[in-house]
Design a protein around this motif. Structure first.
Motif, PDB file in Angstrom:
ATOM      1  N   PHE A 157       0.911  -1.239  -0.124  1.00  0.00           N
ATOM      2  CA  PHE A 157       0.101  -0.033   0.046  1.00  0.00           C
ATOM      3  C   PHE A 157       0.834   1.244   0.116  1.00  0.00           C
ATOM      4  O   PHE A 157       0.534   2.087  -0.637  1.00  0.00           O
ATOM      5  N   ASP A 158       1.856   1.319   0.673  1.00  0.00           N
ATOM      6  CA  ASP A 158       2.677   2.304   0.801  1.00  0.00           C
ATOM      7  C   ASP A 158       3.395   2.710  -0.444  1.00  0.00           C
ATOM      8  O   ASP A 158       3.507   3.959  -0.710  1.00  0.00           O
ATOM      9  N   LEU A 159       4.083   1.767  -1.074  1.00  0.00           N
ATOM     10  CA  LEU A 159       4.502   1.643  -2.456  1.00  0.00           C
ATOM     11  C   LEU A 159       3.479   2.427  -3.493  1.00  0.00           C
ATOM     12  O   LEU A 159       3.710   3.396  -4.308  1.00  0.00           O
ATOM     13  N   LEU A 160       2.206   1.853  -3.334  1.00  0.00           N
ATOM     14  CA  LEU A 160       1.425   2.239  -4.450  1.00  0.00           C
ATOM     15  C   LEU A 160       0.823   3.687  -4.224  1.00  0.00           C
ATOM     16  O   LEU A 160       0.863   4.341  -5.154  1.00  0.00           O
ATOM     17  N   LEU A 161       0.724   3.833  -2.963  1.00  0.00           N
ATOM     18  CA  LEU A 161       0.344   5.417  -2.541  1.00  0.00           C
ATOM     19  C   LEU A 161       1.498   6.200  -3.172  1.00  0.00           C
ATOM     20  O   LEU A 161       1.123   7.483  -3.550  1.00  0.00           O
ATOM     21  N   PHE A 162       2.700   5.978  -2.850  1.00  0.00           N
ATOM     22  CA  PHE A 162       3.797   6.941  -3.242  1.00  0.00           C
ATOM     23  C   PHE A 162       3.665   7.061  -4.743  1.00  0.00           C
ATOM     24  O   PHE A 162       3.954   8.335  -5.140  1.00  0.00           O
ATOM     25  N   LEU A 163       3.812   5.992  -5.452  1.00  0.00           N
ATOM     26  CA  LEU A 163       3.799   6.096  -6.869  1.00  0.00           C
ATOM     27  C   LEU A 163       2.759   6.806  -7.650  1.00  0.00           C
ATOM     28  O   LEU A 163       3.006   7.525  -8.367  1.00  0.00           O
ATOM     29  N   VAL A 164       1.223   6.466  -6.951  1.00  0.00           N
ATOM     30  CA  VAL A 164       0.185   7.225  -7.524  1.00  0.00           C
ATOM     31  C   VAL A 164       0.433   8.701  -7.341  1.00  0.00           C
ATOM     32  O   VAL A 164      -0.455   9.622  -7.930  1.00  0.00           O
ATOM     33  N   THR A 165       1.060   9.217  -6.187  1.00  0.00           N
ATOM     34  CA  THR A 165       0.753  10.397  -6.018  1.00  0.00           C
ATOM     35  C   THR A 165       2.234  11.194  -6.436  1.00  0.00           C
ATOM     36  O   THR A 165       2.327  12.309  -6.214  1.00  0.00           O
ATOM     37  N   HIS A 166       2.870  10.642  -7.354  1.00  0.00           N
ATOM     38  CA  HIS A 166       4.243  11.230  -7.933  1.00  0.00           C
ATOM     39  C   HIS A 166       4.071  10.622  -9.400  1.00  0.00           C
ATOM     40  O   HIS A 166       5.068  10.161  -9.810  1.00  0.00           O
ATOM     41  N   PRO A 167       3.181  10.740 -10.126  1.00  0.00           N
ATOM     42  CA  PRO A 167       3.114  10.333 -11.471  1.00  0.00           C
ATOM     43  C   PRO A 167       4.180  10.875 -12.583  1.00  0.00           C
ATOM     44  O   PRO A 167       4.268  12.103 -12.205  1.00  0.00           O
ATOM     45  N   GLY A 168       4.406  10.107 -13.395  1.00  0.00           N
ATOM     46  CA  GLY A 168       5.495  10.653 -14.265  1.00  0.00           C
ATOM     47  C   GLY A 168       6.758  10.943 -13.701  1.00  0.00           C
ATOM     48  O   GLY A 168       7.737  11.339 -14.827  1.00  0.00           O
ATOM     49  N   THR A 169       7.104  10.771 -12.500  1.00  0.00           N
ATOM     50  CA  THR A 169       8.380  10.772 -11.896  1.00  0.00           C
ATOM     51  C   THR A 169       9.214   9.311 -11.954  1.00  0.00           C
ATOM     52  O   THR A 169       8.670   8.291 -11.437  1.00  0.00           O
ATOM     53  N   VAL A 170      10.336   9.309 -12.643  1.00  0.00           N
ATOM     54  CA  VAL A 170      11.095   8.240 -12.410  1.00  0.00           C
ATOM     55  C   VAL A 170      12.030   8.170 -11.217  1.00  0.00           C
ATOM     56  O   VAL A 170      12.464   9.273 -10.563  1.00  0.00           O
ATOM     57  N   PHE A 171      11.812   6.954 -10.463  1.00  0.00           N
ATOM     58  CA  PHE A 171      12.594   6.799  -9.157  1.00  0.00           C
ATOM     59  C   PHE A 171      13.476   5.649  -9.256  1.00  0.00           C
ATOM     60  O   PHE A 171      12.938   4.473  -9.743  1.00  0.00           O
ATOM     61  N   THR A 172      14.565   5.687  -8.693  1.00  0.00           N
ATOM     62  CA  THR A 172      15.596   4.602  -8.805  1.00  0.00           C
ATOM     63  C   THR A 172      15.036   3.858  -7.568  1.00  0.00           C
ATOM     64  O   THR A 172      14.248   3.870  -6.635  1.00  0.00           O
ATOM     65  N   ARG A 173      15.632   2.449  -7.542  1.00  0.00           N
ATOM     66  CA  ARG A 173      15.254   1.451  -6.528  1.00  0.00           C
ATOM     67  C   ARG A 173      15.717   2.093  -5.310  1.00  0.00           C
ATOM     68  O   ARG A 173      15.299   1.911  -4.171  1.00  0.00           O
ATOM     69  N   GLU A 174      16.950   2.910  -5.241  1.00  0.00           N
ATOM     70  CA  GLU A 174      17.446   3.168  -4.087  1.00  0.00           C
ATOM     71  C   GLU A 174      16.631   4.364  -3.444  1.00  0.00           C
ATOM     72  O   GLU A 174      16.550   4.577  -2.286  1.00  0.00           O
ATOM     73  N   GLN A 175      16.164   5.178  -4.360  1.00  0.00           N
ATOM     74  CA  GLN A 175      15.163   6.391  -3.823  1.00  0.00           C
ATOM     75  C   GLN A 175      13.881   5.644  -3.292  1.00  0.00           C
ATOM     76  O   GLN A 175      13.391   6.178  -2.310  1.00  0.00           O
ATOM     77  N   LEU A 176      13.553   4.785  -3.906  1.00  0.00           N
ATOM     78  CA  LEU A 176      12.075   4.094  -3.381  1.00  0.00           C
ATOM     79  C   LEU A 176      12.449   3.305  -2.135  1.00  0.00           C
ATOM     80  O   LEU A 176      11.636   3.461  -0.859  1.00  0.00           O
ATOM     81  N   LEU A 177      13.632   2.753  -1.812  1.00  0.00           N
ATOM     82  CA  LEU A 177      13.848   2.313  -0.596  1.00  0.00           C
ATOM     83  C   LEU A 177      13.931   3.117   0.466  1.00  0.00           C
ATOM     84  O   LEU A 177      13.532   3.068   1.519  1.00  0.00           O
ATOM     85  N   GLU A 178      14.384   4.318   0.212  1.00  0.00           N
ATOM     86  CA  GLU A 178      14.649   5.585   1.195  1.00  0.00           C
ATOM     87  C   GLU A 178      13.419   6.049   1.630  1.00  0.00           C
ATOM     88  O   GLU A 178      12.896   6.357   2.576  1.00  0.00           O
TER      89      GLU A 178
END
Length: 228
Positions: A157-178
């Motif tokens: 849920f945390d990952l989905l919420l973060f992604l859906v509220t930052h549309p169009g922005t590319v995040f590295t795995r390191e950035q998502l981990l943080e």
């Protein structure tokens, strides 16, 4: 908050319990998978610390059975080097892991981090986010696709919420981990596994994702469908 500690090693259980209780948690213990499932049925905890290598019913099977009926956060304990077991646990829906030998203080921090992310502050009211046939409700910590509620773990849920509220922005795995896990270190394959699980739940065809796109050599990007 109540934590169920599952490990067949009495010394590990005692040390983990002592540190968790010192941090203010109520702690229950189990030494086998059978005992863990029985303890969970009697009184579901707020989080489970689960050793994967248990006699009888393995930790992986315990995690699988818990996920059939509950989204309770699970922090796995794995032996150093058991990458395939760690990946299997994450694929079954575990939220986090700590490799043995581990620092009890680190484990307590991981437990606190997971609980902090699944706990909802009652005074906070956040409007649902809608993307076409997908609705994500931060306040209720629920998501629905085409009107059907999705069975998501806390991290999913945390990952989905973060992604859906930052549309169009590319995040590295390191950035998502943080940004999602709150870690500034850790195994980035954790992100890969959670993205794969999330795609299985929100994509029409997980093999050809339309929402959670892979940007090769960089990371992941959320592409809204509602604007198409």
């Amino acid at each position: 908050m109540r934590v169920l500690v599952v490990d067949d090693d009495v010394t590990v259980r005692d040390v983990v319990c002592r540190y968790l209780e010192k941090a203010g948690y109520e702690v229950a213990v189990a030494g086998t998978g059978e005992q863990a499932l029985a303890a969970f049925a009697r009184r579901p905890p707020d989080l489970v610390v689960l050793d994967l290598m248990l006699p009888g019913i393995t930790g992986l099977e315990v995690c699988r059975r818990l996920r059939r009926t509950s989204a309770v956060p699970v922090v796995m304990l794995t032996a150093l080097g058991e990458e395939e077991h760690r990946i299997a646990g994450l694929e079954l829906g575990a939220d986090d892991y700590v490799a043995k030998p581990f620092s009890p203080r680190e484990l307590v921090l991981r437990v606190a981090s997971v609980l902090r992310r699944v706990k909802v502050a009652p005074a906070v009211s956040t409007a649902p986010v809608t993307d076409g046939d997908l609705e994500v409700d931060p306040g209720a910590r629920k998501a629905a696709l085409r009107g059907t509620e999705l069975a998501l773990t806390g991290r999913e849920f945390d990952l989905l919420l973060f992604l859906v509220t930052h549309p169009g922005t590319v995040f590295t795995r390191e950035q998502l981990l943080e940004r999602v896990w709150g870690w500034n270190f850790g195994d980035q394959s954790t992100v890969t596994v959670h993205v794969r699980r999330l795609r299985e739940k929100v994509e029409r065809d997980p093999a050809k994702p339309e929402r959670i796109a892979t940007v090769w050599g960089v990371g992941y990007r959320y592409d809204p469908r509602g604007s198409r």
